[in-house]
Design an enzyme around this catalytic site. Structure first.
Site, PDB file in Angstrom:
ATOM      1  N   LYS A  13      37.922  41.056  46.847  1.00 17.81           N
ATOM      2  CA  LYS A  13      37.074  41.869  45.965  1.00 17.81           C
ATOM      3  C   LYS A  13      35.723  41.212  45.709  1.00 17.81           C
ATOM      4  CE  LYS A  13      39.907  41.856  42.403  1.00 17.81           C
ATOM      5  NZ  LYS A  13      41.090  41.125  42.861  1.00 17.81           N
ATOM      6  N   ARG A  88      41.946  45.952  34.530  1.00 15.78           N
ATOM      7  CA  ARG A  88      43.148  45.411  35.155  1.00 15.78           C
ATOM      8  C   ARG A  88      44.406  45.959  34.508  1.00 15.78           C
ATOM      9  NH1 ARG A  88      40.770  40.394  37.269  1.00 15.78           N
ATOM     10  NH2 ARG A  88      42.308  39.379  38.572  1.00 15.78           N
ATOM     11  N   ARG A 127      43.699  27.407  48.624  1.00 11.52           N
ATOM     12  CA  ARG A 127      42.319  27.608  49.091  1.00 11.52           C
ATOM     13  C   ARG A 127      41.362  26.751  48.249  1.00 11.52           C
ATOM     14  NH1 ARG A 127      40.335  33.580  46.783  1.00 11.52           N
ATOM     15  NH2 ARG A 127      40.486  32.925  44.630  1.00 11.52           N
ATOM     16  N   ARG A 154      40.728  25.997  42.486  1.00 15.63           N
ATOM     17  CA  ARG A 154      40.817  26.720  41.216  1.00 15.63           C
ATOM     18  C   ARG A 154      42.186  26.452  40.612  1.00 15.63           C
ATOM     19  NH1 ARG A 154      38.905  32.972  41.883  1.00 15.63           N
ATOM     20  NH2 ARG A 154      40.792  33.302  40.669  1.00 15.63           N
ATOM     21  N   ARG A 165      50.243  35.512  39.473  1.00 15.01           N
ATOM     22  CA  ARG A 165      49.131  36.475  39.539  1.00 15.01           C
ATOM     23  C   ARG A 165      49.547  37.725  40.287  1.00 15.01           C
ATOM     24  NH1 ARG A 165      44.794  32.676  42.073  1.00 15.01           N
ATOM     25  NH2 ARG A 165      43.409  34.490  42.211  1.00 15.01           N
TER      26      ARG A 165
END
Ligand code: ADP
Length: 215
Positions: A13, A88, A127, A154, A165
């Site tokens: 996104k 969300r 990542r 992160r 998540r």
């Protein structure tokens, strides 16, 4: 052009919203980036949000709705926007509809980036992110190839947080797809391919919907 980029965590996104920001010269409103800014600045909101985000859960609706209300009051969104990461939940979507209604605005299109769960896990777990421009790189990459900064992981890209998540997305955010489908707004785009290929698919989806709107 008022756009929503919708999709699961790791669907791309942020990357696609940034390209739409450049193509259409409209602000990219990313609630994840706004929250990470608050965390980095150590504000009261950032202190509250940090452990919630690190666990992969959602920041409460009333806080998020307040953030978006303030953001939409800034002059730059008059010419349109591409929203990423908000809404969300159904209460967030309802609150946003009424905020936009008061401003005499509505979404022109919701672009749904469709990516299967196993691919999301592969992309997210481990990542690395550039602290300067937030671009992401595969696990094990140490330095940003663009600016040489040391990449960071992160807090919510650990395997446990990624699992959470995705679970929270399926429970709380997936229902939004039907919410926006009922409004006839959703264009589904296959989210696997190169960044450029996907950007072209998004542009095609937006072009087609503009043609439908004109006819
Ligand atoms: P991603 O879409 O890859 O999960 P984001 O950068 O959009 O990442 O969001 C990171 C985190 O910020 C979310 O997991 C959540 O904790 C918080 N967050 C962002 N937007 C919202 C929102 N609209 N409602 C609740 N929490 C949010």
């Amino acid at each position: 052009m008022n756009l929503l980029i919708y999709g699961p965590p790791g669907s791309g996104k942020g990357t696609q919203a940034e390209l739409l920001h450049q193509s259409f010269d409209i602000p990219h409103i990313a609630t994840g980036d706004i929250l990470r800014g608050e965390v980095a600045a150590g504000t009261p909101l950032g202190l509250k949000a940090r452990p919630i985000m690190a666990a992969g859960s959602y920041v409460p609706d009333d806080i998020m709705i307040g953030i978006i209300r303030n953001r939409l009051q800034q002059g730059d969104s008059q010419k349109g926007f591409v929203m990423d990461g908000f809404p969300r939940t159904i209460p967030q979507a309802e609150a946003l509809d009424s905020l936009l209604d008061k401003l005499g605005r509505r979404f022109d299109r919701v672009v749904y980036l469709n990516v299967e769960t196993h691919e999301l896990v592969r992309r997210l777990a481990g990542r690395m992110t550039c602290p300067i421009d937030q671009k992401t790189y595969p696990p094990g990459t140490e330095k940003c190839p663009v600016d040489g900064a040391s990449l960071i992981q992160r807090e919510d890209d650990t395997p446990e947080a990624v699992k959470k998540r995705i679970e929270v997305y399926l429970e709380k955010t997936l229902p939004l797809l039907d919410y926006y489908r009922r409004q006839g707004l959703v264009s589904e785009v296959e989210g696997v391919g190169t960044i450029d290929e996907i950007h072209k698919r998004v542009q095609t989806a937006l072009g087609q919907s503009a043609d439908v709107a004109k006819s």
